[in-house]
Design an enzyme around this catalytic site. Structure first.
Site, mmCIF file in Angstrom:
data_model
loop_
_atom_site.group_PDB
_atom_site.id
_atom_site.type_symbol
_atom_site.label_atom_id
_atom_site.label_comp_id
_atom_site.label_asym_id
_atom_site.label_seq_id
_atom_site.Cartn_x
_atom_site.Cartn_y
_atom_site.Cartn_z
ATOM 1 N N GLN A 133 1.830 29.100 -2.077
ATOM 2 C CA GLN A 133 3.103 29.010 -1.371
ATOM 3 C C GLN A 133 2.906 28.818 0.124
ATOM 4 O O GLN A 133 3.706 28.158 0.788
ATOM 5 C CB GLN A 133 3.939 30.269 -1.625
ATOM 6 C CG GLN A 133 4.560 30.331 -3.004
ATOM 7 C CD GLN A 133 5.508 31.500 -3.155
ATOM 8 O OE1 GLN A 133 5.708 32.283 -2.230
ATOM 9 N NE2 GLN A 133 6.085 31.635 -4.329
ATOM 10 N N GLN A 137 4.693 35.869 1.817
ATOM 11 C CA GLN A 137 4.745 34.829 0.795
ATOM 12 C C GLN A 137 3.970 35.342 -0.406
ATOM 13 O O GLN A 137 2.971 36.057 -0.246
ATOM 14 C CB GLN A 137 4.139 33.521 1.294
ATOM 15 C CG GLN A 137 4.955 32.817 2.369
ATOM 16 C CD GLN A 137 6.170 32.095 1.821
ATOM 17 O OE1 GLN A 137 7.047 32.713 1.216
ATOM 18 N NE2 GLN A 137 6.230 30.790 2.024
ATOM 19 N N SER A 138 4.418 34.998 -1.604
ATOM 20 C CA SER A 138 3.867 35.614 -2.810
ATOM 21 C C SER A 138 2.447 35.166 -3.138
ATOM 22 O O SER A 138 1.650 35.950 -3.645
ATOM 23 C CB SER A 138 4.784 35.337 -4.009
ATOM 24 O OG SER A 138 6.043 35.923 -3.815
ATOM 25 N N THR A 139 2.119 33.900 -2.879
ATOM 26 C CA THR A 139 0.810 33.377 -3.253
ATOM 27 C C THR A 139 0.242 32.519 -2.129
ATOM 28 O O THR A 139 0.965 32.057 -1.239
ATOM 29 C CB THR A 139 0.905 32.503 -4.526
ATOM 30 O OG1 THR A 139 1.719 31.349 -4.247
ATOM 31 C CG2 THR A 139 1.513 33.288 -5.681
#
Length: 209
Positions: free
Chosen positions: A34, A29-31
């Site tokens: 998220q 997951q990017s962040t």
């Protein structure tokens, strides 16, 4: 030995050679935000273990790499999980790489094509929710290249939208930045020092020399 053209091959693109190696499920997951807001996406990525089992792997031969949760796919520099994946493929330990979608694996063309090339050299195949791809075959490699280009373009569009939004807020005078230590932002938007919020005069005790 009779040669067989790619379109004449019967059955799956996965054979015993692949099943003798590991199936790797790559989760990202990017962040951190998220991870909190998009928990279903994370669950779906972990559920790819079941798909690897359905494709013929024993559960104990499925490796989950999830060290990159909360890390952007724009570069492999800070992604220890992706680096581990590349190493395992380079050592011929991997028969299948599973990702929910290709953008989970990489959003950088450089990283993506490195991954494709290593898979082609080692004979590993890749899979997402749309199907299984053999980067050693021209048509699959072409499709993987298109997916990588779309993923990279998507990242550019996301950054462009975010930058346009910041510029628009700045034009209205509503763009807020994180404050340095010692300052707070009032509900009105005014920035003040913490000392100025105290009632009465502030006395500073300076030791005498």
């Amino acid at each position: 030995m009779t040669s067989v053209m790619p379109w004449e091959r019967s059955g799956s693109k996965i054979d015993d050679r692949h099943l003798q190696r590991l199936a790797v499920v790559y989760v990202r997951q990017s962040t951190r935000q998220q991870l909190v807001d998009h928990q279903e996406s994370t669950r779906l990525q972990y559920a790819l273990v079941d798909r690897a089992v359905a494709l013929g792997w024993h559960a104990d031969r499925v490796l989950v790499i999830d060290e990159d949760l909360g890390r952007s796919g724009s570069s492999a520099g800070a992604r220890t999980g992706f680096q581990r994946l590349v190493t395992e493929i380079g050592l011929d330990h991997v028969g299948l790489v599973l990702g929910m979608e290709m953008s989970r694996l990489a959003r950088s063309g450089r990283d993506w094509y490195q991954l494709i090339e290593l898979c082609a050299l080692s004979g590993a195949v890749l899979a997402d929710t749309d199907g299984v791809y053999d980067p050693g075959e021209y048509n699959d490699r072409l499709l993987l290249g298109l997916k990588g280009t779309m993923s990279e373009a998507e990242l550019h569009l996301i950054k462009q939208r975010m930058w346009s939004g910041r510029l628009n807020k700045a034009r209205r005078g509503e763009l807020a930045f994180p404050l340095p230590s010692g300052y707070v932002r009032r509900p009105s938007g005014e920035v003040v020092g913490v000392l100025s919020l105290r009632a009465g005069p502030v006395r500073l005790n300076v030791p005498s020399c």
